[in-house]
Design a protein around this motif. Sequence first.
Motif, PDB file in Angstrom:
ATOM      1  N   GLY A  83      37.077  25.819  43.200  1.00 34.21           N
ATOM      2  CA  GLY A  83      38.414  25.729  43.595  1.00 34.21           C
ATOM      3  C   GLY A  83      39.465  24.842  42.308  1.00 34.21           C
ATOM      4  O   GLY A  83      38.987  24.394  41.463  1.00 34.21           O
ATOM      5  N   GLU A  84      40.659  25.130  42.586  1.00 30.29           N
ATOM      6  CA  GLU A  84      41.683  24.721  41.535  1.00 30.29           C
ATOM      7  C   GLU A  84      41.876  23.253  41.910  1.00 30.29           C
ATOM      8  O   GLU A  84      41.413  22.684  42.969  1.00 30.29           O
ATOM      9  N   LEU A  85      42.544  22.483  41.027  1.00 30.14           N
ATOM     10  CA  LEU A  85      42.777  21.227  41.118  1.00 30.14           C
ATOM     11  C   LEU A  85      43.624  20.829  42.312  1.00 30.14           C
ATOM     12  O   LEU A  85      43.296  19.924  43.176  1.00 30.14           O
ATOM     13  N   LEU A  86      44.799  21.483  42.476  1.00 26.93           N
ATOM     14  CA  LEU A  86      45.626  21.473  43.520  1.00 26.93           C
ATOM     15  C   LEU A  86      44.943  21.816  44.907  1.00 26.93           C
ATOM     16  O   LEU A  86      45.167  20.841  45.872  1.00 26.93           O
ATOM     17  N   TRP A  87      44.224  22.757  44.907  1.00 24.55           N
ATOM     18  CA  TRP A  87      43.676  23.099  46.015  1.00 24.55           C
ATOM     19  C   TRP A  87      42.460  22.002  46.669  1.00 24.55           C
ATOM     20  O   TRP A  87      42.400  21.705  47.666  1.00 24.55           O
ATOM     21  N   SER A  88      41.871  21.537  45.441  1.00 24.14           N
ATOM     22  CA  SER A  88      40.877  20.651  45.894  1.00 24.14           C
ATOM     23  C   SER A  88      41.249  19.203  46.087  1.00 24.14           C
ATOM     24  O   SER A  88      40.690  18.656  47.075  1.00 24.14           O
ATOM     25  N   ARG A  89      42.442  18.869  45.688  1.00 23.77           N
ATOM     26  CA  ARG A  89      43.119  17.623  46.223  1.00 23.77           C
ATOM     27  C   ARG A  89      43.628  17.830  47.450  1.00 23.77           C
ATOM     28  O   ARG A  89      43.644  17.056  48.492  1.00 23.77           O
ATOM     29  N   GLY A  90      44.188  18.942  48.098  1.00 22.61           N
ATOM     30  CA  GLY A  90      44.595  19.143  49.425  1.00 22.61           C
ATOM     31  C   GLY A  90      43.596  18.891  50.389  1.00 22.61           C
ATOM     32  O   GLY A  90      43.726  18.625  51.357  1.00 22.61           O
ATOM     33  N   LEU A  91      42.388  19.723  49.990  1.00 25.35           N
ATOM     34  CA  LEU A  91      41.380  19.540  50.766  1.00 25.35           C
ATOM     35  C   LEU A  91      40.672  17.964  51.191  1.00 25.35           C
ATOM     36  O   LEU A  91      40.427  17.723  52.214  1.00 25.35           O
ATOM     37  N   ALA A  92      40.696  17.585  49.974  1.00 29.69           N
ATOM     38  CA  ALA A  92      40.122  16.029  49.844  1.00 29.69           C
ATOM     39  C   ALA A  92      41.308  14.989  50.818  1.00 29.69           C
ATOM     40  O   ALA A  92      40.598  14.467  51.549  1.00 29.69           O
ATOM     41  N   LEU A  93      42.666  15.497  50.698  1.00 28.94           N
ATOM     42  CA  LEU A  93      43.368  14.673  51.527  1.00 28.94           C
ATOM     43  C   LEU A  93      43.277  15.080  52.639  1.00 28.94           C
ATOM     44  O   LEU A  93      43.389  14.231  53.760  1.00 28.94           O
ATOM     45  N   LEU A  94      42.917  16.232  53.312  1.00 37.95           N
ATOM     46  CA  LEU A  94      42.767  16.622  54.619  1.00 37.95           C
ATOM     47  C   LEU A  94      41.572  16.158  55.198  1.00 37.95           C
ATOM     48  O   LEU A  94      41.587  15.615  56.393  1.00 37.95           O
ATOM     49  N   VAL A  95      40.567  15.806  54.455  1.00 39.75           N
ATOM     50  CA  VAL A  95      39.143  15.150  54.861  1.00 39.75           C
ATOM     51  C   VAL A  95      39.569  13.609  55.086  1.00 39.75           C
ATOM     52  O   VAL A  95      38.902  13.064  55.942  1.00 39.75           O
ATOM     53  N   VAL A  96      40.388  12.815  54.131  1.00 43.33           N
ATOM     54  CA  VAL A  96      40.471  11.430  54.203  1.00 43.33           C
ATOM     55  C   VAL A  96      41.392  11.186  54.928  1.00 43.33           C
ATOM     56  O   VAL A  96      41.418   9.634  55.206  1.00 43.33           O
ATOM     57  N   LEU A  97      42.422  11.939  55.311  1.00 43.51           N
ATOM     58  CA  LEU A  97      43.529  11.394  56.169  1.00 43.51           C
ATOM     59  C   LEU A  97      43.055  10.823  57.353  1.00 43.51           C
ATOM     60  O   LEU A  97      43.735   9.736  57.710  1.00 43.51           O
ATOM     61  N   PRO A  98      42.115  11.317  58.339  1.00 39.70           N
ATOM     62  CA  PRO A  98      41.950  10.772  59.381  1.00 39.70           C
ATOM     63  C   PRO A  98      41.116   9.141  58.896  1.00 39.70           C
ATOM     64  O   PRO A  98      41.476   8.435  59.892  1.00 39.70           O
ATOM     65  N   LEU A  99      40.545   9.263  57.980  1.00 38.57           N
ATOM     66  CA  LEU A  99      39.802   7.888  57.640  1.00 38.57           C
ATOM     67  C   LEU A  99      40.883   7.038  57.412  1.00 38.57           C
ATOM     68  O   LEU A  99      40.734   5.750  57.609  1.00 38.57           O
ATOM     69  N   ILE A 100      41.978   7.320  56.501  1.00 38.25           N
ATOM     70  CA  ILE A 100      43.235   6.379  56.390  1.00 38.25           C
ATOM     71  C   ILE A 100      43.802   5.941  57.503  1.00 38.25           C
ATOM     72  O   ILE A 100      44.299   4.775  57.747  1.00 38.25           O
ATOM     73  N   LEU A 101      44.147   6.854  58.484  1.00 37.33           N
ATOM     74  CA  LEU A 101      44.704   6.434  59.653  1.00 37.33           C
ATOM     75  C   LEU A 101      43.660   5.369  60.423  1.00 37.33           C
ATOM     76  O   LEU A 101      44.235   4.459  61.114  1.00 37.33           O
ATOM     77  N   VAL A 102      42.543   5.804  60.735  1.00 39.16           N
ATOM     78  CA  VAL A 102      41.461   4.940  61.216  1.00 39.16           C
ATOM     79  C   VAL A 102      41.564   3.439  60.669  1.00 39.16           C
ATOM     80  O   VAL A 102      41.472   2.352  61.381  1.00 39.16           O
ATOM     81  N   THR A 103      41.479   3.262  59.372  1.00 33.32           N
ATOM     82  CA  THR A 103      41.506   2.177  58.687  1.00 33.32           C
ATOM     83  C   THR A 103      42.862   1.527  58.900  1.00 33.32           C
ATOM     84  O   THR A 103      42.869   0.220  59.334  1.00 33.32           O
ATOM     85  N   LEU A 104      43.955   2.007  58.748  1.00 34.64           N
ATOM     86  CA  LEU A 104      45.158   1.277  59.385  1.00 34.64           C
ATOM     87  C   LEU A 104      45.316   0.842  60.699  1.00 34.64           C
ATOM     88  O   LEU A 104      45.872  -0.144  61.123  1.00 34.64           O
TER      89      LEU A 104
END
Length: 152
Positions: free
Chosen positions: A63-84
């Motif tokens: 995957g491209e860097l931008l696509w990889s970052r977008g996928l990583a953000l989608l995966v960790v966004l629920p973890l960020i919300l749970v942490t907050l």
Amino acid sequence: MTSTHTTEVSTRRQTYTVPTHMNEPDKLLFGLTARQLLVLITGASVTYAIWLQVLTWAMAWGGELLWSRGLALLVVLPLILVTLAFTFLQIADRSLELWVVVWMRARLAPVTYVWRSAKWDEAEQRRLRARKRAHTRQEEHSQSEHEQEGWS
């Protein structure tokens, strides 16, 4: 010549500071308590580790860097919300992790439901009262026999 020395007693009021926030946790950094800081640091560490893993996997899959970052953000966004949520959310002045522990204990505790009709309850109550009266009469009878035999 006698001189009189009078001592003047001064009554000064002493004031004391009474702490009013005894049940409040101490603020350590940026207005966060130790618990909040620990939850925030732990959540951020786990989120960052997962971010790096997902980013590495996405890049390895071509995957491209931008696509990889977008996928990583989608995966960790629920973890960020749970942490907050665990850091700042309180329900009825209790932290969220306490509510999770209470919920887990309630779910893991064995529960037995017993259905009884109202008629059964009334009949059972009559039987229990009759047994209690019989037991009381038996004790009275036993006690009177002991008194007749000379037992006190």
